[in-house]
Design a protein around this motif. Structure first.
Motif, PDB file in Angstrom:
ATOM      1  N   SER A  74     -18.274 -45.283 -19.725  1.00 39.61           N
ATOM      2  CA  SER A  74     -18.501 -45.984 -18.469  1.00 39.61           C
ATOM      3  C   SER A  74     -17.633 -47.226 -18.404  1.00 39.61           C
ATOM      4  N   SER A  75     -17.437 -47.760 -17.213  1.00 43.14           N
ATOM      5  CA  SER A  75     -16.633 -48.967 -17.130  1.00 43.14           C
ATOM      6  C   SER A  75     -17.415 -50.126 -17.699  1.00 43.14           C
ATOM      7  N   ASP A  76     -16.654 -51.120 -18.058  1.00 44.83           N
ATOM      8  CA  ASP A  76     -17.222 -52.326 -18.601  1.00 44.83           C
ATOM      9  C   ASP A  76     -17.892 -53.069 -17.453  1.00 44.83           C
ATOM     10  N   ARG A 120      -8.111 -49.483 -12.147  1.00 45.43           N
ATOM     11  CA  ARG A 120      -9.507 -49.252 -11.742  1.00 45.43           C
ATOM     12  C   ARG A 120      -9.670 -47.866 -11.131  1.00 45.43           C
ATOM     13  N   GLN A 121      -8.720 -47.518 -10.258  1.00 41.79           N
ATOM     14  CA  GLN A 121      -8.776 -46.224  -9.568  1.00 41.79           C
ATOM     15  C   GLN A 121      -8.695 -45.076 -10.575  1.00 41.79           C
ATOM     16  N   VAL A 122      -7.790 -45.203 -11.560  1.00 42.35           N
ATOM     17  CA  VAL A 122      -7.635 -44.130 -12.551  1.00 42.35           C
ATOM     18  C   VAL A 122      -8.915 -43.994 -13.384  1.00 42.35           C
ATOM     19  N   LEU A 137     -11.339 -40.703 -13.796  1.00 39.42           N
ATOM     20  CA  LEU A 137     -11.686 -40.114 -15.102  1.00 39.42           C
ATOM     21  C   LEU A 137     -13.200 -39.991 -15.238  1.00 39.42           C
ATOM     22  N   GLU A 138     -13.912 -41.012 -14.766  1.00 46.51           N
ATOM     23  CA  GLU A 138     -15.380 -40.987 -14.861  1.00 46.51           C
ATOM     24  C   GLU A 138     -15.958 -39.888 -13.985  1.00 46.51           C
ATOM     25  N   GLU A 139     -15.462 -39.785 -12.752  1.00 52.29           N
ATOM     26  CA  GLU A 139     -15.947 -38.731 -11.842  1.00 52.29           C
ATOM     27  C   GLU A 139     -15.771 -37.352 -12.456  1.00 52.29           C
ATOM     28  N   ARG A 140     -14.611 -37.165 -13.084  1.00 53.32           N
ATOM     29  CA  ARG A 140     -14.282 -35.840 -13.618  1.00 53.32           C
ATOM     30  C   ARG A 140     -14.838 -35.639 -15.018  1.00 53.32           C
TER      31      ARG A 140
END
Ligand SMILES: [Zn+2]
Length: 416
Positions: free
Chosen positions: A7-9, A56-58, A62-65
Motif C-alpha cells: 500500500s502507499s505510505d 503517484r499515478q504509477v 500497480l495497487e489497482e492491478r
C-alpha cells in the motif's frame, strides 16, 4: 520509513502533507519479492511537480492491478518547500552540492539553522542513507524534471555502462556530460557511489502530457530494471510508442559541449522561440544580458534554454555522438583498457589520487579520448585538463562514506 507492504505510505506522511502539500515519500510499492529498488524523485526543482504526479499515478495503477513487482518502487517529493510555493528553489538549487565536502559541511551545521534547500537536502540524506546502506545491488535512481521551454523529452546520465541499460531503454534521446558541467547533481551523487542515476526531462512544466511522459518512463524503467516483466504492463507498447513518437527524428545520443553560466545580476534573457535540440550556428545571438548579445561559441544543438528567472544555467550546447563510438567505448571498458590512458602522450597521473589524470590543455582531443575510456572531465586547471575515473561497474556498491554516516547518526540522535 518504508512500509514493506503493497500500500502507499500514508500514516506519517498525511500529517506532513498538511504543512507542505506534498509528503516526502509520496508512495512506495512492493510485494516483498527480491529485486532492484527503483527510487523515483520528482520536484527536485519545486516548479516541476509533474514527476511527483507521475510516480503517484504509477503506484496507484500497480495497487489497482495488484501487480507482482520484484523489488520496490519508491516515489519521493524532493523539494517540498519549493513544491509548496511552486518555485524552482527557495534559497538555492537543490540539484547541486551533492558533493562529499559540501554534504559534510551541511551536516556539521546545527539543523536548527537550516533554511530552504539545506533542510531539504539534510532530510533527503536521512531518507537515502538507510537505503544506500541496505543496497546489495545498485539502486536505480530516476530523477524526473520538466523544462520551462517547449521541447521533446530526453534523458541525462553519466556515461557508465550500468546507466546505459536504463537510459537507452527509454527510447528518448540520451544526453551525456550534463553532470560534467553541473557539479554536485543528485544523479552524479548516486553514480559516484556505484549506483544507477538517470534524469529524465519530460517536457514543459504544467503541460498534462508531461505527467504522461514521466509515467511512461517509469513503466519502461521498471521493465528495464527487471522489476516487472513486459507482460506485467498491459499498455507497455503504448508507453514505448508515446516516447518514440515524441522524439522521432532526433539524435539518439548527444553530448554537452558548452554551458552558459548566468550570474545573478546578468539580466539574462533568452531570445524567444528556442527549443531543445534546435540546431544553432556558430556565433549566433541566442540571448541578451547586461553585456549585450550572447553568442554561441560553436555550432550545435540548443539544450535547456532558460525561460524562467532562477538558476545559473542560461542554455547548453550539444552535439550528436555516433552509436559506433558508444560501442567502442563499451568494449574498451569491458576490456578494462581504461588503465592504458596513462600511457598516452602528455598524460600524467595525480601522485595523490590514482584515479585522476592531468593532460596538457593544448590537446583538445583529450576530452574525447578520456570520455571513451569512461573518465569524467572535471575542469581545466591552468594549462591542464583534469580527468577523474568514473566508478566502473561490477565491483559492488559503496555505502555512504563513513564520515557522512557518522554525521547523520549524530544528527538523528540530536533530533530524536
Ligand atoms: Zn529540473
Amino acid at each position: 520509513m518504508f512500509p514493506r507492504n503493497c500500500s502507499s505510505d500514508t500514516s506519517a506522511t498525511e500529517r506532513d502533507s498538511e504543512s507542505s502539500g506534498y509528503p516526502r515519500v509520496v508512495g512506495t510499492y512492493t510485494r516483498g519479492l527480491p529485486g532492484p529498488h527503483l527510487l523515483v524523485t520528482g520536484g527536485v526543482h519545486g516548479n516541476e511537480p509533474d514527476g511527483v504526479h507521475a510516480v503517484r499515478q504509477v503506484i496507484a495503477r500497480l495497487e489497482e492491478r495488484g501487480t507482482q513487482l520484484r523489488g520496490t518502487l519508491t516515489g519521493v517529493a524532493a523539494n517540498r518547500g519549493g513544491l509548496a510555493r511552486g518555485a524552482r528553489f527557495i534559497t538555492r538549487d537543490l540539484n547541486r552540492r551533492w558533493l562529499l565536502d559540501e554534504m559534510i559541511q551541511l551536516l556539521r551545521r546545527d539543523p536548527a539553522s537550516d533554511e530552504g534547500e539545506d533542510r531539504e537536502q539534510r532530510e533527503l540524506l536521512h531518507l537515502l542513507a538507510p537505503l544506500l546502506a541496505a543496497a546489495r545491488e545498485p539502486l536505480i535512481f530516476l530523477d524526473l524534471h520538466s523544462t520551462s521551454g517547449e521541447g521533446a523529452p530526453f534523458a541525462c546520465m553519466a556515461d557508465v555502462i550500468r546507466n546505459r541499460k536504463i537510459a537507452f531503454a527509454l527510447g528518448v534521446p540520451v544526453v551525456l556530460g550534463l553532470e560534467e558541467v553541473i557539479d554536485g547533481s543528485m544523479i552524479g551523487f548516486f553514480c559516484d557511489l556505484g549506483h544507477v542515476g538517470v534524469a529524465v526531462e519530460g517536457g514543459k512544466q504544467g503541460d498534462p502530457r508531461t505527467v504522461d511522459t514521466h509515467a511512461s518512463a517509469i513503466w519502461i524503467a521498471l521493465v528495464a530494471a527487471g522489476c516487472l516483466a513486459a507482460a506485467d504492463v498491459p499498455d507497455l507498447v503504448d508507453h514505448r510508442r508515446r516516447l518514440a513518437d515524441m522524439t522521432r527524428g532526433l539524435p539518439r545520443v548527444i553530448e554537452i559541449r558548452h554551458r552558459h553560466v548566468v550570474a545573478e545580476d546578468d539580466a539574462f534573457t533568452m531570445e524567444p522561440g528556442y527549443t531543445n535540440f534546435q540546431p544553432v550556428a556558430d556565433h549566433q545571438v541566442v540571448a541578451h544580458d547586461r553585456h549585450g548579445p550572447v553568442r554561441t561559441p560553436e555550432a550545435g544543438l540548443m539544450m535547456l534554454p532558460r525561460y524562467q528567472s532562477q538558476g545559473e544555467d542560461g542554455y547548453f550546447l550539444a552535439r550528436p555522438v555516433s552509436p559506433f563510438w558508444l560501442r567502442v567505448s563499451a568494449g574498451l571498458r569491458r576490456a578494462r583498457a581504461d588503465r592504458l590512458v596513462r600511457l598516452l602522450p602528455g598524460v600524467e597521473r595525480d601522485p595523490l589520487r590514482h584515479d585522476r589524470m592531468f593532460v596538457e590543455a593544448d590537446r583538445p582531443r583529450a576530452i574525447d579520448v578520456f570520455h571513451l575510456f569512461g573518465y569524467r572531465h572535471q575542469r581545466a586547471a591552468g594549462e591542464r585538463f583534469v580527468f577523474s575515473r568514473r566508478r566502473p561497474d561490477a565491483i559492488g556498491v559503496d555505502d555512504l562514506p563513513a564520515v557522512l554516516r557518522e554525521l547523520l547518526a549524530r544528527d538523528a540522535a540530536r533530533g530524536g
